[in-house]
Design an enzyme around this catalytic site. Structure first.
Site, mmCIF file in Angstrom:
data_model
loop_
_atom_site.group_PDB
_atom_site.id
_atom_site.type_symbol
_atom_site.label_atom_id
_atom_site.label_comp_id
_atom_site.label_asym_id
_atom_site.label_seq_id
_atom_site.Cartn_x
_atom_site.Cartn_y
_atom_site.Cartn_z
ATOM 1 N N ASP A 95 11.754 48.081 -30.783
ATOM 2 C CA ASP A 95 10.308 48.246 -30.724
ATOM 3 C C ASP A 95 9.765 47.958 -32.113
ATOM 4 O O ASP A 95 10.476 48.089 -33.116
ATOM 5 C CB ASP A 95 9.979 49.678 -30.287
ATOM 6 C CG ASP A 95 8.511 50.010 -30.455
ATOM 7 O OD1 ASP A 95 7.663 49.286 -29.924
ATOM 8 O OD2 ASP A 95 8.216 51.005 -31.166
ATOM 9 N N ASP A 144 6.041 48.760 -33.498
ATOM 10 C CA ASP A 144 5.124 49.707 -34.124
ATOM 11 C C ASP A 144 5.781 51.056 -34.385
ATOM 12 O O ASP A 144 6.300 51.702 -33.460
ATOM 13 C CB ASP A 144 3.890 49.916 -33.237
ATOM 14 C CG ASP A 144 3.079 48.650 -33.065
ATOM 15 O OD1 ASP A 144 3.310 47.686 -33.831
ATOM 16 O OD2 ASP A 144 2.218 48.622 -32.165
#
Length: 319
Positions: free
Chosen positions: A72, A74
């Protein structure tokens, strides 16, 4: 594959959009990965900064051609939301008009106050967000994105997570970003970090020009899992031998797909889930927890600029 009979029409539609978004993202990721591999040139970050020392892997990675790693973006690889930082750069370049900024500020306020993602408002937000990029060339946004990475993103990469990604690369594995941010933005970040490629939200384009429509839906939650599943099938990967990393409970579907899930800088719900399921946890934040810039999925993760405009409005209010 037919949808299970117990799914409601709305649920079936949502599942179909997630699958479509995931498949489109996987296809785009494989195409851009070929380009990145052909370039085979490190970006400014790799060339100018000494790479952090990679930690010893906690699971078999060396020489396993059937394994890969999915990160991922962010608050996992980078502090804050990529779309927020990208939006700062677009606003600085006067990419938005005041009335567009005001509209997104209102939508951001509505989502934050209501605390729910009403389908009708979600669709309105996505449509208005996508209207900003409609008619713009993909190459234009890519060129701007390169500049914005240097201005706002490069210094926000978490060294610890970057080292984990490097450990997989050093073991000969492919490493992919998986994010709700636009695939173009995610690809720039992946290239600068020397990663294989990126899975991201796909905005439709024809002859290199954005149409103002999404392919499926934003790559968020279940759609991320579908993208990883589709890419693994296309690449011939064994998901039980793969690893995934995220900070958010929204990515539990993706983390649950692989044999080696990691909770990185986890939110409260993910931390609890990880402990209950004996997942590995790592936290690279020091002192006070890093501030997370909240851009609701409905407001703009499916657009190049929409959610960014909302984030810029929030940033202005905090000044």
């Amino acid at each position: 594959m037919a949808a299970p009979g117990w799914l409601t029409p709305r649920r079936r539609s949502a599942t179909a959009r997630s699958v479509l978004a995931g498949e489109a993202s996987a296809e785009a990721a494989r195409k851009t990965a070929q380009v990145l591999e052909a370039e085979a040139a490190p970006g400014p970050v790799a060339a100018e900064e000494e790479a952090p020392q990679a930690p010893e892997p906690e699971f078999p990675v060396a020489g396993d051609a059937l394994a890969a790693a999915f990160f991922d973006l962010d608050n996992t690889v980078m502090q804050g939301a990529a779309i927020f930082h990208f939006g700062r750069g677009l606003y600085k370049r006067e990419f938005f008009r005041r009335r567009e900024l005001a509209r997104f500020a209102w939508q951001q306020a509505w989502f934050r106050l209501a605390g729910v993602e009403d389908p009708e408002h979600m669709q309105d937000a996505r449509d208005s967000a996508l209207s900003i990029v409609k008619g713009h060339r993909v190459s234009e946004l890519m060129a701007i994105g390169e500049e914005i990475y240097d201005e706002y993103m490069a210094e926000r990469i978490w060294p610890g997570t970057r080292a984990l990604a490097q450990a997989h690369l050093d073991a000969g594995q492919k490493v992919w970003l998986v994010t709700a941010a636009p695939v173009e933005t995610a690809t720039i970040i992946a290239r600068r970090l020397g990663l294989t490629g990126a899975l991201g939200t796909v905005a439709e384009s024809v002859d290199g020009v954005y149409t103002g429509r999404l392919v499926g839906e934003p790559l968020h939650g279940p759609a991320k899992a579908e993208a990883v599943r589709a890419l693994a099938t296309a690449e011939g990967l064994d998901l039980e031998r793969c690893a995934a990393y995220s900070d958010s409970h929204n990515d539990i579907p993706m983390l649950s797909l692989v044999g080696h899930p990691y909770a990185i800088n986890p939110d409260t719900k993910l931390r609890k889930h990880a402990r209950e399921h004996d997942w590995r946890l790592r936290d690279y934040r020091t002192g006070r927890k890093a501030v997370k810039v909240g851009v609701p999925a409905a407001a703009g993760v499916g657009a190049i600029a929409g959610g960014a405009a909302a984030a810029i409005a929030l940033h202005r209010r905090r000044k």
